[in-house]
Design a protein around this motif. Structure first.
Motif, PDB file in Angstrom:
ATOM      1  N   GLY A 116      64.898  55.225 -60.170  1.00  0.00           N
ATOM      2  CA  GLY A 116      65.631  56.242 -60.914  1.00  0.00           C
ATOM      3  C   GLY A 116      67.131  55.981 -60.882  1.00  0.00           C
ATOM      4  N   THR A 117      67.610  55.528 -59.738  1.00  0.00           N
ATOM      5  CA  THR A 117      69.037  55.214 -59.609  1.00  0.00           C
ATOM      6  C   THR A 117      69.471  54.184 -60.644  1.00  0.00           C
ATOM      7  N   TYR A 143      71.571  65.709 -58.780  1.00  0.00           N
ATOM      8  CA  TYR A 143      71.541  64.382 -58.168  1.00  0.00           C
ATOM      9  C   TYR A 143      71.019  63.393 -59.201  1.00  0.00           C
ATOM     10  N   HIS A 144      71.718  62.290 -59.316  1.00  0.00           N
ATOM     11  CA  HIS A 144      71.286  61.283 -60.296  1.00  0.00           C
ATOM     12  C   HIS A 144      71.173  59.912 -59.653  1.00  0.00           C
ATOM     13  N   ASN A 210      67.157  69.001 -57.242  1.00  0.00           N
ATOM     14  CA  ASN A 210      67.838  68.386 -56.104  1.00  0.00           C
ATOM     15  C   ASN A 210      68.817  69.327 -55.411  1.00  0.00           C
ATOM     16  N   ASP A 238      68.563  63.506 -67.469  1.00  0.00           N
ATOM     17  CA  ASP A 238      67.993  62.778 -66.338  1.00  0.00           C
ATOM     18  C   ASP A 238      66.663  63.435 -66.005  1.00  0.00           C
ATOM     19  N   VAL A 240      64.264  61.960 -64.323  1.00  0.00           N
ATOM     20  CA  VAL A 240      63.604  61.191 -63.255  1.00  0.00           C
ATOM     21  C   VAL A 240      62.630  62.096 -62.490  1.00  0.00           C
ATOM     22  N   MET A 241      63.037  63.351 -62.262  1.00  0.00           N
ATOM     23  CA  MET A 241      62.123  64.257 -61.580  1.00  0.00           C
ATOM     24  C   MET A 241      61.269  65.057 -62.552  1.00  0.00           C
ATOM     25  N   LYS A 266      60.044  58.190 -60.705  1.00  0.00           N
ATOM     26  CA  LYS A 266      59.026  59.013 -60.039  1.00  0.00           C
ATOM     27  C   LYS A 266      57.646  58.940 -60.736  1.00  0.00           C
TER      28      LYS A 266
HETATM   29  C1  LIG Z   1      65.019  61.019 -57.512  1.00  0.00           C
HETATM   30  C2  LIG Z   1      66.032  61.178 -58.563  1.00  0.00           C
HETATM   31  C3  LIG Z   1      66.892  60.122 -58.941  1.00  0.00           C
HETATM   32  C4  LIG Z   1      66.946  58.827 -58.185  1.00  0.00           C
HETATM   33  O1  LIG Z   1      65.750  58.107 -58.287  1.00  0.00           O
HETATM   34  P1  LIG Z   1      65.439  56.980 -57.187  1.00  0.00           P
HETATM   35  O2  LIG Z   1      64.156  56.395 -57.667  1.00  0.00           O
HETATM   36  O3  LIG Z   1      65.353  57.690 -55.887  1.00  0.00           O
HETATM   37  O4  LIG Z   1      66.546  56.007 -57.226  1.00  0.00           O
HETATM   38  C5  LIG Z   1      67.723  60.313 -60.014  1.00  0.00           C
HETATM   39  N1  LIG Z   1      67.745  61.468 -60.685  1.00  0.00           N
HETATM   40  C6  LIG Z   1      66.950  62.508 -60.356  1.00  0.00           C
HETATM   41  C7  LIG Z   1      66.987  63.754 -61.163  1.00  0.00           C
HETATM   42  C8  LIG Z   1      66.079  62.399 -59.276  1.00  0.00           C
HETATM   43  O5  LIG Z   1      65.322  63.450 -58.926  1.00  0.00           O
END
Ligand SMILES: *Cc1c(COP(=O)(O)O)cnc(C)c1O
Length: 427
Positions: A116-117, A143-144, A210, A238, A240-241, A266
């Motif tokens: 995600g990073t 958190y990103h 986050n 974002d 990712v979650m 994720k």
């Molecule tokens: C977990 C997360 C990230 C980072 O992902 P990683 O795979 O841990 O690097 C970025 N943005 C959001 C919203 C997240 O929840």
């Protein structure tokens, strides 16, 4: 007498900083010894002492099907025997790219990465390269990932630039990052009024997971979409979650907002290191080799990760998958709130799809400040009591929780019963 968890943690601290490879795992927020897991099956995880727990962390989100889902494991096993990495294109990358663009209509093109990073870091570079502008707007508590430009806290004034929130991040790196309060459309409007023609991008967690869970207000999301469009800035969701976690259409589908770029991680890798970012064709075409914005990865689109991702993305499309996941997550929240109420404990909870927030406060918070005012000590005592009873929640009051398709209503009722017994003991 010393448990195997304790022995492993002591040994881990010799050669691994803090004994962990990601800080929240160290239990610093809740205190005590972190659990070392050795096995997972469905909704359950087993620690190094052989004790089983109902898992409400799910590897921080990816394990939406539960642990060791037979079809995902079979896909990985089948892929492994053909080789682990080629550093050359494979058919599965094309398949997953097609599927992602089909499931997420705002994405006309997508690129795969390994976390995600990487997805967020690359999307921001792309947004800056595309607009030719430097300013990045993010929101407090979101958190990103851990790239330099994003490890930033708010400056002293509402419209002053941020300060690094981590050692090792040069002030100059975050000198072009503005940190604004979440769910505050006015502050965003002010920022665009002052810096509108220099803002490259606004990045947001469309549901924050986050800083515990914070739901967005409709006005906030609407203002964000309108202001970025008006000023020619790139809107990055974002996800990712939230991606494939709050629903099959992710948060953008749930709230009917179309971002310019989206990032995933994720769930998309089903537990393997896989991330993705994508969006409008005219933006994505600025990435190398088509355009001037550099982005690369030796293991990007890894064949084992894409196998796990494809198997996961196939299974979550089953009819009724999210209705059932959402209903179970809601049962958990309502059950916990009911138990707390019975025993006069100040507590609230809410879910969006398969993610949830628990708060030791009368009401679900809507801002970062409100989250900080929840009773953290009460959460920590709850966490340890539940852990003792075999229910594993995130080891911090500032994280969202996750339910998987493998959790049964009976298991959730068991967790609620354990919480009820704990709340009763507080009198
Ligand atoms: C977990 C997360 C990230 C980072 O992902 P990683 O795979 O841990 O690097 C970025 N943005 C959001 C919203 C997240 O929840």
């Amino acid at each position: 007498m010393s448990s195997r968890n304790q022995q492993l943690f002591e040994r881990a601290q010799r050669h691994i900083p803090g004994g962990v490879n990601s800080p929240v795992r160290a239990f610093r927020s809740v205190g005590g010894t972190p659990l070392f897991f050795q096995k997972g099956a469905g909704s359950q995880v087993q620690d190094a002492d052989g004790k089983w727990y109902t898992d409400y962390v799910g590897s921080w989100g990816p394990m939406i099907l539960g642990h060791a889902h037979p079809e995902v494991i079979a896909a990985v096993q089948a892929a492994v025997v053909d080789g682990l990495s080629f550093g050359a294109p494979t058919e599965k990358e094309v398949e997953i790219a097609d599927l992602l663009c089909e499931l997420v209509p705002s994405m006309e093109m997508v690129r795969l990465v390994s976390s995600g990073t990487e997805a967020t870091m690359s999307a921001i570079r792309l947004a800056r390269g595309y607009t030719g502008r430097d300013i990045l707007v993010k929101f407090e508590g979101c958190y990103h990932g851990h790239s330099d430009a994003l490890l930033v806290k708010a400056g002293s004034g509402a419209l002053t630039f941020g300060n690094p929130s981590s050692g090792g991040v040069p002030a100059s790196t975050v000198a072009t990052t503005l940190v604004l309060p979440y769910n505050d459309p006015q502050a965003l409007a002010e920022a665009f009024k002052t810096h509108g023609d220099q803002i490259a991008t606004v990045i947001v967690e469309p549901v924050v997971g986050n800083m515990n869970l914070i739901a967005p207000t409709a006005e906030f999301l609407k203002a964000m979409r309108e202001l970025t469009a008006k000023h020619g800035a790139v809107l990055i969701f974002d996800e990712v979650m939230t991606g494939f976690r709050v629903g099959l259409k992710s948060a953008q589908g749930l709230f009917s907002i179309t971002p310019d770029l989206s990032t995933f991680g994720k769930v998309v890798g089903g537990g393997m290191p896989l991330g993705a970012f994508g969006g409008k064709r005219k933006i994505m075409e600025k990435i190398a080799p088509l355009g001037p914005v550099y982005q690369a990865g030796t293991l990007s689109g890894n064949p084992i990760a894409t196998a796990a991702g494809l198997a996961t993305l196939k299974l979550i499309q089953a009819p009724g998958f999210y209705e059932s996941l959402t209903a179970k997550t809601k049962s958990l929240c309502e059950g916990l709130v009911g138990a707390a109420k019975t025993h006069g404990v100040a507590f609230s909870a809410q879910n969006i799809g398969g993610m949830f927030g628990l708060y030791f406060a009368e009401q679900c918070p809507g801002t970062y400040d409100a989250v900080l005012h929840c009773d953290k000590e009460a959460f920590n005592r709850f966490f340890h009591a539940m852990l003792e009873a075999g229910h594993y929640f995130a080891p911090s009051a500032f994280e969202a929780g996750f339910v998987s398709a493998a959790h049964s209503e009976a298991e959730i009722a068991g967790t609620v019963a354990a919480a009820d017994a704990y709340f009763a003991s507080l009198k």
